[in-house]
Motif scaffolding. Sequence first.
Motif, PDB file in Angstrom:
ATOM      1  N   VAL A   1      52.585  61.850  45.181  1.00 41.14           N
ATOM      2  CA  VAL A   1      52.270  62.157  46.577  1.00 41.14           C
ATOM      3  C   VAL A   1      52.483  60.931  47.463  1.00 41.14           C
ATOM      4  CG1 VAL A   1      50.417  62.860  48.146  1.00 41.14           C
ATOM      5  CG2 VAL A   1      50.611  63.921  45.891  1.00 41.14           C
ATOM      6  N   ALA A   2      51.859  59.819  47.095  1.00 38.24           N
ATOM      7  CA  ALA A   2      51.945  58.578  47.873  1.00 38.24           C
ATOM      8  C   ALA A   2      52.965  57.637  47.230  1.00 38.24           C
ATOM      9  CB  ALA A   2      50.580  57.915  47.940  1.00 38.24           C
ATOM     10  N   ASP A   3      53.272  56.561  47.939  1.00 33.64           N
ATOM     11  CA  ASP A   3      54.202  55.559  47.414  1.00 33.64           C
ATOM     12  C   ASP A   3      53.547  54.630  46.411  1.00 33.64           C
ATOM     13  OD1 ASP A   3      56.515  56.298  48.997  1.00 33.64           O
ATOM     14  OD2 ASP A   3      55.405  55.520  50.726  1.00 33.64           O
ATOM     15  N   GLY A   4      52.232  54.714  46.301  1.00 29.89           N
ATOM     16  CA  GLY A   4      51.537  53.884  45.348  1.00 29.89           C
ATOM     17  C   GLY A   4      50.069  53.778  45.666  1.00 29.89           C
ATOM     18  N   VAL A   5      49.397  52.852  44.993  1.00 32.22           N
ATOM     19  CA  VAL A   5      47.955  52.721  45.098  1.00 32.22           C
ATOM     20  C   VAL A   5      47.570  51.249  45.187  1.00 32.22           C
ATOM     21  CG1 VAL A   5      47.344  54.883  43.937  1.00 32.22           C
ATOM     22  CG2 VAL A   5      47.792  52.825  42.573  1.00 32.22           C
ATOM     23  N   VAL A   6      46.393  51.022  45.778  1.00 43.07           N
ATOM     24  CA  VAL A   6      45.752  49.720  45.786  1.00 43.07           C
ATOM     25  C   VAL A   6      44.502  49.869  44.930  1.00 43.07           C
ATOM     26  CG1 VAL A   6      44.693  47.925  47.203  1.00 43.07           C
ATOM     27  CG2 VAL A   6      46.652  49.221  48.082  1.00 43.07           C
ATOM     28  N   VAL A   7      44.395  49.053  43.875  1.00 41.10           N
ATOM     29  CA  VAL A   7      43.389  49.261  42.834  1.00 41.10           C
ATOM     30  C   VAL A   7      42.427  48.080  42.784  1.00 41.10           C
ATOM     31  CG1 VAL A   7      43.055  49.700  40.377  1.00 41.10           C
ATOM     32  CG2 VAL A   7      45.118  50.551  41.525  1.00 41.10           C
ATOM     33  N   PRO A   8      41.110  48.324  42.795  1.00 42.15           N
ATOM     34  CA  PRO A   8      40.149  47.212  42.737  1.00 42.15           C
ATOM     35  C   PRO A   8      40.228  46.493  41.391  1.00 42.15           C
ATOM     36  CG  PRO A   8      39.014  49.317  42.479  1.00 42.15           C
ATOM     37  CD  PRO A   8      40.433  49.637  42.823  1.00 42.15           C
ATOM     38  N   CYS A   9      40.478  45.190  41.415  1.00 40.49           N
ATOM     39  CA  CYS A   9      40.686  44.427  40.183  1.00 40.49           C
ATOM     40  C   CYS A   9      39.851  43.156  40.104  1.00 40.49           C
ATOM     41  CB  CYS A   9      42.170  44.069  40.041  1.00 40.49           C
ATOM     42  SG  CYS A   9      43.252  45.499  39.756  1.00 40.49           S
ATOM     43  N   THR A  10      38.909  42.959  41.025  1.00 38.98           N
ATOM     44  CA  THR A  10      38.120  41.738  40.999  1.00 38.98           C
ATOM     45  C   THR A  10      37.328  41.605  39.704  1.00 38.98           C
ATOM     46  OG1 THR A  10      37.964  41.636  43.401  1.00 38.98           O
ATOM     47  CG2 THR A  10      36.276  40.465  42.163  1.00 38.98           C
ATOM     48  N   ALA A  11      36.832  42.717  39.176  1.00 40.09           N
ATOM     49  CA  ALA A  11      36.057  42.689  37.937  1.00 40.09           C
ATOM     50  C   ALA A  11      36.938  42.779  36.698  1.00 40.09           C
ATOM     51  CB  ALA A  11      35.032  43.815  37.935  1.00 40.09           C
ATOM     52  N   GLY A  12      38.248  42.751  36.884  1.00 39.63           N
ATOM     53  CA  GLY A  12      39.202  42.916  35.796  1.00 39.63           C
ATOM     54  C   GLY A  12      40.258  43.925  36.196  1.00 39.63           C
ATOM     55  N   ALA A  13      41.424  43.797  35.593  1.00 40.54           N
ATOM     56  CA  ALA A  13      42.576  44.595  36.029  1.00 40.54           C
ATOM     57  C   ALA A  13      42.793  45.860  35.210  1.00 40.54           C
ATOM     58  CB  ALA A  13      43.838  43.727  35.989  1.00 40.54           C
TER      59      ALA A  13
ATOM     60  N   ALA B   1      47.273  45.208  42.891  1.00 42.22           N
ATOM     61  CA  ALA B   1      45.982  44.743  42.371  1.00 42.22           C
ATOM     62  C   ALA B   1      45.212  44.084  43.498  1.00 42.22           C
ATOM     63  CB  ALA B   1      46.206  43.760  41.232  1.00 42.22           C
ATOM     64  N   ASN B   2      44.037  44.619  43.805  1.00 40.47           N
ATOM     65  CA  ASN B   2      43.212  44.103  44.897  1.00 40.47           C
ATOM     66  C   ASN B   2      42.196  43.117  44.327  1.00 40.47           C
ATOM     67  OD1 ASN B   2      41.888  43.691  47.280  1.00 40.47           O
ATOM     68  ND2 ASN B   2      41.176  45.788  47.533  1.00 40.47           N
ATOM     69  N   LEU B   3      42.330  41.848  44.729  1.00 42.48           N
ATOM     70  CA  LEU B   3      41.494  40.773  44.200  1.00 42.48           C
ATOM     71  C   LEU B   3      40.685  40.137  45.318  1.00 42.48           C
ATOM     72  CD1 LEU B   3      44.292  39.281  41.983  1.00 42.48           C
ATOM     73  CD2 LEU B   3      42.218  40.374  41.117  1.00 42.48           C
ATOM     74  N   THR B   4      39.367  40.088  45.155  1.00 38.67           N
ATOM     75  CA  THR B   4      38.521  39.409  46.129  1.00 38.67           C
ATOM     76  C   THR B   4      38.663  37.898  45.954  1.00 38.67           C
ATOM     77  OG1 THR B   4      36.938  41.231  46.079  1.00 38.67           O
ATOM     78  CG2 THR B   4      36.159  39.138  46.973  1.00 38.67           C
ATOM     79  N   VAL B   5      38.931  37.202  47.068  1.00 40.64           N
ATOM     80  CA  VAL B   5      39.103  35.747  47.009  1.00 40.64           C
ATOM     81  C   VAL B   5      38.032  35.024  47.830  1.00 40.64           C
ATOM     82  CG1 VAL B   5      41.560  35.848  46.482  1.00 40.64           C
ATOM     83  CG2 VAL B   5      40.820  35.819  48.875  1.00 40.64           C
TER      84      VAL B   5
ATOM     85  N   ASP C   1      44.326  35.452  37.086  1.00 33.28           N
ATOM     86  CA  ASP C   1      44.100  36.864  37.416  1.00 33.28           C
ATOM     87  C   ASP C   1      45.397  37.544  37.823  1.00 33.28           C
ATOM     88  OD1 ASP C   1      41.416  36.526  36.870  1.00 33.28           O
ATOM     89  OD2 ASP C   1      40.859  36.214  38.965  1.00 33.28           O
ATOM     90  N   LEU C   2      46.252  36.830  38.538  1.00 28.97           N
ATOM     91  CA  LEU C   2      47.547  37.395  38.915  1.00 28.97           C
ATOM     92  C   LEU C   2      48.395  37.661  37.677  1.00 28.97           C
ATOM     93  CD1 LEU C   2      48.555  35.238  42.030  1.00 28.97           C
ATOM     94  CD2 LEU C   2      47.502  37.492  41.992  1.00 28.97           C
ATOM     95  N   ALA C   3      48.392  36.729  36.769  1.00 28.75           N
ATOM     96  CA  ALA C   3      49.181  36.900  35.548  1.00 28.75           C
ATOM     97  C   ALA C   3      48.683  38.096  34.743  1.00 28.75           C
ATOM     98  CB  ALA C   3      49.118  35.623  34.709  1.00 28.75           C
TER      99      ALA C   3
ATOM    100  N   GLY D   1      50.575  45.815  34.698  1.00 31.39           N
ATOM    101  CA  GLY D   1      51.394  46.744  35.460  1.00 31.39           C
ATOM    102  C   GLY D   1      51.439  46.535  36.950  1.00 31.39           C
ATOM    103  N   ALA D   2      50.707  45.559  37.489  1.00 35.64           N
ATOM    104  CA  ALA D   2      50.716  45.353  38.938  1.00 35.64           C
ATOM    105  C   ALA D   2      52.107  44.942  39.402  1.00 35.64           C
ATOM    106  CB  ALA D   2      49.703  44.291  39.336  1.00 35.64           C
ATOM    107  N   THR D   3      52.533  45.521  40.520  1.00 39.52           N
ATOM    108  CA  THR D   3      53.798  45.140  41.138  1.00 39.52           C
ATOM    109  C   THR D   3      53.584  44.328  42.406  1.00 39.52           C
ATOM    110  OG1 THR D   3      53.911  47.172  42.460  1.00 39.52           O
ATOM    111  CG2 THR D   3      54.895  47.228  40.248  1.00 39.52           C
ATOM    112  N   GLU D   4      52.366  44.398  42.978  1.00 39.50           N
ATOM    113  CA  GLU D   4      52.017  43.637  44.167  1.00 39.50           C
ATOM    114  C   GLU D   4      50.560  43.213  44.047  1.00 39.50           C
ATOM    115  OE1 GLU D   4      52.862  45.625  47.843  1.00 39.50           O
ATOM    116  OE2 GLU D   4      54.947  46.074  47.308  1.00 39.50           O
ATOM    117  N   ILE D   5      50.132  42.319  44.944  1.00 40.16           N
ATOM    118  CA  ILE D   5      48.728  41.938  44.979  1.00 40.16           C
ATOM    119  C   ILE D   5      48.197  42.040  46.402  1.00 40.16           C
ATOM    120  CG2 ILE D   5      48.783  40.448  42.963  1.00 40.16           C
ATOM    121  CD1 ILE D   5      48.924  38.057  44.879  1.00 40.16           C
ATOM    122  N   ARG D   6      46.883  42.265  46.486  1.00 37.56           N
ATOM    123  CA  ARG D   6      46.175  42.247  47.756  1.00 37.56           C
ATOM    124  C   ARG D   6      45.040  41.231  47.639  1.00 37.56           C
ATOM    125  NH1 ARG D   6      50.072  44.490  48.411  1.00 37.56           N
ATOM    126  NH2 ARG D   6      50.546  46.465  49.436  1.00 37.56           N
TER     127      ARG D   6
END
Length: 387
Positions: free
Chosen positions: A304-316, A334-338, A352-354, A360-365
Amino acid sequence: MKASAFVYPWDVNGDPGAADRIAALGVEQVTLAAAYHSTRALTPRHPRHRIVTAEYAAVLYPPGEVWREHALRPHPAGDWAPGDAYGEAAAALADAGLEVHSWVVLAHNSRLGAEHPDTSVVNAYGDRYPWAPCIAQPATRAYLLALAAEAAARPGARGTELESLGWYGLAHLHAHDKTGGVDLGEAGQYLMSLCFCPACREGYGRYGLDADELAAAVRTALEPVWREEPCEPGWPGVEKLLGESTAAATRAYREETARTLQEEAVAAVRAAAPEGFQVLLHADPVSYHCGANAGVDPGHILTVADGVVVPCTAGADLLVPFAAQGRDTAVLAANLTVVTGMGGRPGTLAADLARARELGATEIRLYHAGLASDGDLAAVREALSSR
């Protein structure tokens, strides 16, 4: 991986150095709030203020004529984001070389619940959740679809991220929230988030449930939860408390309601936006979950959508069900709180980025460029420079 930082208009407007400072982090994109809920936010580097109080959910631009046709309408922001605050900030960020995507909060609106109480989720005890619009109600759905289209497709935006596009429930972080005295667990949270407004009562009937009997069953099922008796985690706990067939029927109704809203909202945005406009959802791969990261079926939402933003601060790990769909063109961000003071770990961002990329993350937030301290931002710059 492309990196994007979340930003509020009030982080940028009135601060001549803000846009360049954000670009210097090493991000290619910003996710800029266009419609947002009430909040109190720190602005640690702004030359004119340090605290911004957004008193109610609002659009951060002048709402259009389309709202003349709607019973429910968004409010423009007050003095925390006057006029076309979004447009002003977007222009400054674009001038700094950043790609701008809109950030749209949908089914989370305390002012809507205060002014139109009948729009709110109602639990099995008859208590209303004014922060949580019921997404089963026709007028509410019409409001959310119109808001998604208008707030997402702002002039100059290259894409959007839709937050709270699904059920909102008990968990809220409401003002002076004091609901943690009993650990409800996942099963208790689900039962306390079931809605019994007229639209939902009718909806349960379509799935073979009598609403009065269901409400009574929910109250009975919650008794051991209030006594803090041990409960199985996850969905098995809901089945144990409510019974397998009843639990399954409630879940089927709620998932259908959220799924169709998500489909219609994405279609509404695409109809309003230029060709190539990217549409992402803030999403949780557990379809019965409520909240800002709406529960979705990973296999369905990526069609349906082009993708998702997924909460990953507690782990990916939440990326895995989306990556397993094998949709090579889908964005998995991957959504990471900084912000250290909000539980973020900017010091471990490179690792965390690695790990997110590995899963499977293709982008980060990065949440959130305006709220973070100077030290947090320095750690972000270092981590992004080594990508």
